[in-house]
Write an enzyme that holds these catalytic residues in place. Structure first.
Site, PDB file in Angstrom:
ATOM      1  N   GLN A   1      45.902   9.667  49.258  1.00 31.47           N
ATOM      2  CA  GLN A   1      46.479  10.868  48.659  1.00 31.47           C
ATOM      3  C   GLN A   1      46.502  10.754  47.130  1.00 31.47           C
ATOM      4  O   GLN A   1      46.934   9.739  46.573  1.00 31.47           O
ATOM      5  CB  GLN A   1      47.909  11.096  49.186  1.00 31.47           C
ATOM      6  CG  GLN A   1      47.974  12.048  50.370  1.00 31.47           C
ATOM      7  CD  GLN A   1      47.004  11.695  51.488  1.00 31.47           C
ATOM      8  OE1 GLN A   1      47.002  10.572  51.977  1.00 31.47           O
ATOM      9  NE2 GLN A   1      46.182  12.650  51.903  1.00 31.47           N
ATOM     10  N   GLY A   2      45.996  11.796  46.454  1.00 35.25           N
ATOM     11  CA  GLY A   2      45.918  11.790  44.991  1.00 35.25           C
ATOM     12  C   GLY A   2      44.525  11.471  44.479  1.00 35.25           C
ATOM     13  O   GLY A   2      44.236  11.675  43.303  1.00 35.25           O
ATOM     14  N   ASP A   3      43.679  10.937  45.367  1.00 36.39           N
ATOM     15  CA  ASP A   3      42.298  10.611  44.951  1.00 36.39           C
ATOM     16  C   ASP A   3      41.342  11.781  45.164  1.00 36.39           C
ATOM     17  O   ASP A   3      40.218  11.776  44.640  1.00 36.39           O
ATOM     18  CB  ASP A   3      41.769   9.411  45.745  1.00 36.39           C
ATOM     19  CG  ASP A   3      42.453   8.110  45.354  1.00 36.39           C
ATOM     20  OD1 ASP A   3      42.741   7.945  44.152  1.00 36.39           O
ATOM     21  OD2 ASP A   3      42.685   7.265  46.246  1.00 36.39           O
ATOM     22  N   SER A   4      41.759  12.762  45.944  1.00 36.44           N
ATOM     23  CA  SER A   4      40.884  13.885  46.289  1.00 36.44           C
ATOM     24  C   SER A   4      40.260  14.521  45.062  1.00 36.44           C
ATOM     25  O   SER A   4      40.886  14.592  43.999  1.00 36.44           O
ATOM     26  CB  SER A   4      41.665  14.969  47.026  1.00 36.44           C
ATOM     27  OG  SER A   4      41.734  14.635  48.372  1.00 36.44           O
TER      28      SER A   4
ATOM     29  N   ASP B   1      33.871  21.151  50.912  1.00 36.88           N
ATOM     30  CA  ASP B   1      35.063  20.968  50.083  1.00 36.88           C
ATOM     31  C   ASP B   1      34.653  20.669  48.643  1.00 36.88           C
ATOM     32  O   ASP B   1      34.654  19.520  48.202  1.00 36.88           O
ATOM     33  CB  ASP B   1      35.901  19.816  50.688  1.00 36.88           C
ATOM     34  CG  ASP B   1      37.271  19.696  50.051  1.00 36.88           C
ATOM     35  OD1 ASP B   1      37.653  20.584  49.265  1.00 36.88           O
ATOM     36  OD2 ASP B   1      37.957  18.693  50.352  1.00 36.88           O
TER      37      ASP B   1
ATOM     38  N   HIS C   1      39.908  21.852  48.105  1.00 28.79           N
ATOM     39  CA  HIS C   1      41.296  21.838  48.586  1.00 28.79           C
ATOM     40  C   HIS C   1      42.296  21.507  47.482  1.00 28.79           C
ATOM     41  O   HIS C   1      43.497  21.684  47.669  1.00 28.79           O
ATOM     42  CB  HIS C   1      41.447  20.913  49.819  1.00 28.79           C
ATOM     43  CG  HIS C   1      41.554  19.451  49.518  1.00 28.79           C
ATOM     44  ND1 HIS C   1      40.494  18.584  49.656  1.00 28.79           N
ATOM     45  CD2 HIS C   1      42.607  18.695  49.112  1.00 28.79           C
ATOM     46  CE1 HIS C   1      40.882  17.361  49.337  1.00 28.79           C
ATOM     47  NE2 HIS C   1      42.168  17.391  49.003  1.00 28.79           N
TER      48      HIS C   1
HETATM   49  N1  ARG Z   1      43.183  14.667  50.899  1.00 27.03           N
HETATM   50  C1  ARG Z   1      43.537  13.570  50.069  1.00 27.03           C
HETATM   51  C2  ARG Z   1      43.931  14.059  48.670  1.00 27.03           C
HETATM   52  O1  ARG Z   1      44.153  15.223  48.497  1.00 27.03           O
HETATM   53  C3  ARG Z   1      42.506  12.521  50.063  1.00 27.03           C
HETATM   54  C4  ARG Z   1      42.510  11.746  51.325  1.00 27.03           C
HETATM   55  C5  ARG Z   1      41.513  10.733  51.421  1.00 27.03           C
HETATM   56  N2  ARG Z   1      41.805   9.979  52.625  1.00 27.03           N
HETATM   57  C6  ARG Z   1      41.113   8.944  53.042  1.00 27.03           C
HETATM   58  N3  ARG Z   1      41.525   8.295  54.094  1.00 27.03           N
HETATM   59  N4  ARG Z   1      40.101   8.533  52.411  1.00 27.03           N
HETATM   60  O2  ARG Z   1      44.088  13.277  47.758  1.00 27.03           O
END
Ligand code: ARG
Length: 495
Positions: A181-184, A90, A46
């Site tokens: 957000q940002g860790d993905s 993913d 993603h």
């Molecule tokens: N989708 C998020 C990103 O793009 C990561 C989300 C992780 N969320 C969580 N609750 N662990 O960085």
């Protein structure tokens, strides 16, 4: 969320992935990712789908400027099973524009599920937001989260759309620490059997961040299909080892994999454990370990000069047996001796002995079993020397040999001139000697009658004594090795 700063160098494989997703030039989204080989960077699908440009920063924990070690991305492969709606599968692999000099992180294997069983404390890292809807972090943060059982995660997201898929996702969280957000794209790491960090998951999604009722969801890299996809998309060095016994050549064969055709072009080996890959070259090679015991062997597989993958592996080398055929032995021709093998094994394994006694190197066949066979010199002609060889094998099949020499000695003939005689003067007397030799020697007999006549040759002879008296008759039998024996009889001659 809930993390503490990581030390520089603590996670050398961690990279900061900047993504351009909107039509205006410039990077506008942040992700994490992991170096899994010198030019191969694993991240979330993603983070990659829909993007037009990427750049990766490696070797830095603080992403505020100045940053120096930027990498271009020259190829992106998204798992074709990635589902944008459900977030199943993913995962994506980026190919960097040049090799990165950082230690890659090992990807978990499909048979290591015990390393990430429910309850296992896993480590997450990233520059993502430190609060739901908050700001990202300038410094790399680390936190520990327990792996959540599939059933509790399924329950947590039961009313959620999309739900979690335990075949492609694994959950972790404690309601306090979480990715956000940002860790993905970044790693979920667990300790492997050797205690080293290994990549078990990729930060994927979650409902909010660090909410007690919703754990974070990670791409399940240990699942067979995902594991196979990852394995097929980055190069790795690996090798197999043939029978390893001290003092004998051990064969090594590269089983390295590269996802690109003609990916690996050369192979270099480190056999003496000094970290210098210069002890061997080629996809298959061999090495003689002088000593048994554990040896660290390394293989470096090159796809281009300066771009290589390496692997190190401990090879346990079996000690070959020590064997001694003993000092030189002597056996009389026609006789026999019992041979004595001695040997020892450093591992204390029982040894099996066999001998080759027919003395025909180099085609020794070791057809005579046992430590103490009888060596027969029947029909052998001494003096002579004959080669023998002893072999000792341990139960692993490592054999050692020692050669020896048996000296065959000549044996003098046995002689019997017959009984004493009483004869009349002037009559023909017949003499016959019985002689035999333990070897195959030809014998000659010579008689002396003690009456000043000439010696006579032959086994059966006649003689006439001209005068009465007492004669000492001697017969001397000589073999063709000059071994001789004499027998005597007395002849009384009357008138
Ligand atoms: N989708 C998020 C990103 O793009 C990561 C989300 C992780 N969320 C969580 N609750 N662990 O960085």
């Amino acid at each position: 969320m809930g993390g503490t700063p990581a030390s520089p160098g603590e996670y050398p494989a961690q990279g900061w992935l900047l993504v351009d997703i909107d039509p205006t030039p410039g990077f506008d989204a942040e992700c994490g990712g992991t170096l899994v080989a010198s030019r191969w960077f694993l991240t979330a699908a993603h983070c990659v789908v829909g993007a037009s440009a990427f750049t990766v920063l490696l070797g830095d924990t603080d992403v505020t400027e100045p940053n120096t070690d930027w990498y271009g991305v020259v190829g992106a492969q998204v798992n074709s099973a990635y589902n944008e709606i459900s977030q199943q599968n993913d995962v994506a692999m980026l190919k960097l524009s040049r090799p990165a000099p950082y230690q890659p992180l090992r990807v978990i294997g499909p048979n290591e599920s015990s390393s990430w069983a429910a309850g296992t404390v896993a480590r997450i890292i990233g520059w993502g937001t430190t609060e739901e809807g908050g700001n990202t972090s300038d410094v790399l943060l680390k936190a520990d989260v327990p792996i959540v059982a599939d059933s509790s995660c399924a329950n947590a997201y039961a009313l959620h759309a999309p739900p979690v898929d335990p075949n492609t996702m694994v959950c972790a969280g404690d309601g306090v620490h979480d990715t956000c957000q940002g860790d993905s794209g970044g790693p979920l790491m667990v300790r492997d059997a050797a205690g080293n960090w290994v990549l078990a998951g990729i930060t994927s999604w979650g409902e909010g961040c660090a909410r007690p009722e919703f754990p974070g969801v990670y791409t399940r890299l240990g699942s067979p299909a995902l594991n196979a996809w990852v394995a097929a998309h980055y190069p790795r060095a690996s090798f197999t080892v043939g029978a390893a016994n001290s003092g004998a050549p051990t064969n090594f064969t590269s089983t390295s994999f590269h996802p690109e055709p003609n990916g690996f072009v050369s192979f270099m080996w480190d056999f003496n454990g000094d970290g210098v890959y210069r002890d061997g070259a080629g996809a298959t090679t061999s090495w003689v370990f002088a000593d048994g015991g554990p040896h660290t062997v390394g293989l470096e597989a090159f796809s281009a000069p300066g771009d290589s993958q390496f692997v190190r592996q401990v090879v346990n080398v079996n000690w070959s047996p020590m064997v001694d055929a003993g000092p030189q032995r002597s056996v009389p021709e026609g006789g026999r001796i019992v041979l004595r093998a001695s040997g020892s094994d450093r591992e204390g394994q029982p040894l099996t002995y066999s001998w080759d006694l027919d003395g025909k190197p180099p085609e020794f066949d070791y057809k005579t079993p046992g430590p103490n066979p009888t060596y027969s010199a029947a029909r052998f002609d001494g003096p002579a020397k004959r080669a023998i060889s002893l072999q000792a094998c341990d139960p692993v099949g490592a054999c050692s040999r020692d050669s020896g020499v048996v000296r065959i000695t000549n044996v003098r003939p046995r002689v019997n001139a017959g009984p004493n005689r009483r004869v009349k003067r002037g009559t023909k007397v017949r003499f016959r000697v019985r002689a035999s030799d333990p070897g195959p020697d030809r014998l000659t007999a010579t008689w002396r009658f003690g009456d000043r006549t000439r010696p006579v040759r032959g086994f059966a002879v006649r003689h006439v004594f001209r005068r009465s008296g007492r004669y000492k008759v001697k017969v001397r039998v000589v073999d063709d090795d000059k071994g001789a024996r004499t027998d005597t009889l007395i002849v009384r001659v009357k008138r």
